[in-house]
Enzyme design. Sequence first.
Site, PDB file in Angstrom:
ATOM      1  N   SER A  62       1.363  -1.252  -0.414  1.00  0.00           N
ATOM      2  CA  SER A  62       0.431  -0.039  -0.058  1.00  0.00           C
ATOM      3  C   SER A  62       0.694   1.271  -0.477  1.00  0.00           C
ATOM      4  CB  SER A  62      -0.795  -0.098   1.098  1.00  0.00           C
ATOM      5  OG  SER A  62      -2.107   0.484   1.514  1.00  0.00           O
ATOM      6  N   ASP A  69      -2.587   6.071  -3.958  1.00  0.00           N
ATOM      7  CA  ASP A  69      -1.050   5.050  -3.440  1.00  0.00           C
ATOM      8  C   ASP A  69      -0.681   3.816  -4.444  1.00  0.00           C
ATOM      9  OD1 ASP A  69      -3.503   3.872  -2.637  1.00  0.00           O
ATOM     10  OD2 ASP A  69      -2.514   3.034  -0.725  1.00  0.00           O
ATOM     11  N   ASP A 129      -1.046   1.016  -4.399  1.00  0.00           N
ATOM     12  CA  ASP A 129      -2.629   0.061  -4.826  1.00  0.00           C
ATOM     13  C   ASP A 129      -3.841   0.407  -5.216  1.00  0.00           C
ATOM     14  OD1 ASP A 129      -2.457   0.113  -2.085  1.00  0.00           O
ATOM     15  OD2 ASP A 129      -3.027  -1.702  -1.701  1.00  0.00           O
ATOM     16  N   ASP A 182      -5.795   1.536  -3.579  1.00  0.00           N
ATOM     17  CA  ASP A 182      -7.221   1.851  -2.858  1.00  0.00           C
ATOM     18  C   ASP A 182      -7.573   3.294  -1.957  1.00  0.00           C
ATOM     19  OD1 ASP A 182      -5.047   1.414  -0.571  1.00  0.00           O
ATOM     20  OD2 ASP A 182      -5.944  -0.238  -0.117  1.00  0.00           O
TER      21      ASP A 182
END
Length: 462
Positions: free
Chosen positions: A106, A250, A252, A254
């Site tokens: 993340s 970010d 990833d 999410d």
Amino acid sequence: MTLIKSISGIRGTIGGHAGDNLTPLDVVKFTTAYARLIAERNPGRKLTIVIGRDARISGEMVANLVEGTLLGCGVDVVNVGLCTTPGTELAVTAHKADGGIIITASHNPRQWNALKLLNGEGEFLSDAEGKRVLAMAEEEDFAYPEIDGIGHVVSRESYNERHIEQVLALPLVDVEAVRARKFKVVVDAVNSVGGIVMPELLRRLGCEVVELNCEPTGEFAHNPEPLPQNLTQIAQVIVREKADLGIVVDPDVDRLAFVNEDGTMFVEEYTLVAVADYVLSHKVGNTVSNLSSSRALRDVTERHGGRYYASAVGEVNVVAKMKEVGAVIGGEGNGGVIYPELHYGRDALVGAALFLTHLAKCGMTMTQLRATYPAYYASKNKIELTPAIDVDKVLREIKARYAGEKVNDIDGVKIDFAENWVHLRKSNTEPIIRVYTEAKSMEEADALAQRFIGEIKQICNL
């Protein structure tokens, strides 16, 4: 170097000694334990698990280890390759798989990676399931199937296009309204998978896109957490390009943050607030965010006739509370929007599409829209953990000192004062104590944070 095992998955730095970091041996061990958990939940079945990863430079290595381990456990694999966290979650249900592993750390820096573990609903494992994985990983006797029982790769196929199509098909995403505004948008995808999906989504919405750090090399152009101090480059580009807004994700994808047309921050906390304002204007209902999120969501929810609820920090906790109270929108103040009409997962693509529809329909600029929301200011601080810091002792002492105030201890200690609040908790993703405060001015929020940091140091004799 660090290995953190928590509700947010198995997260660590690459290299070093096994057991202390995310080494190949640790990847194999935890993947095996996860496969055993899924097998326990699905006795007698041939299992299928989806694998997806972000673009960080260790991703290919870790993904190969995960895939090989699952095959060795007798599990079939659907590998969606470079894929967002929400896209991988959706792929689990689309393929009717039994689970999924997302290989991403993340917002953590480049030396980190992690295994995020999903159930057959494409949602994160519960706390109890996560603890079961950790317990099984410590067992010494791992037995694997013989040659006729190994798994196979069912497919290697991207899910990114299907994810975009699912977002655009949502009833509250008004593609024509967004196209009519002809927004010019700067996108900073921090050289990860967001650079593949976010510009494509925006172009499908009729936006002119200026790409910044969108090549998915995994060499992050700046600290990947979408905080104001890391977003000076996009702020300058927005002003130079005379863009309508900036979108930051970010690694990833999410988490979602917006930057105004003048280069100022819309503020990450207000991503969920604005999206909830739009959703609630069409469907009255409840909302949920975690204890560290802004009061502004509560204010907006009540203005629309709904009820606001708080959960412990962690996506799985937010989702559980959303299901419990039937929330129509929820998420976390770090820019994580959860829209259950599509799926129960933080999703920057859903957040961006709903937000742009809201912006298009209200006819305002970014700064004008931001001015319509209650003005709160958050100060987010942290204290690095050392052997001298007993976190449980700190939280007990703080709770006792403020027993006369409104205290919530479902996740650390949150103290709600009349005009502000402070939330102290041990991080799930880093070896730190988080000290979050919110007030009606930045000066007040910072002062409140420093006051409690001082109290923590006093308790620990630092």
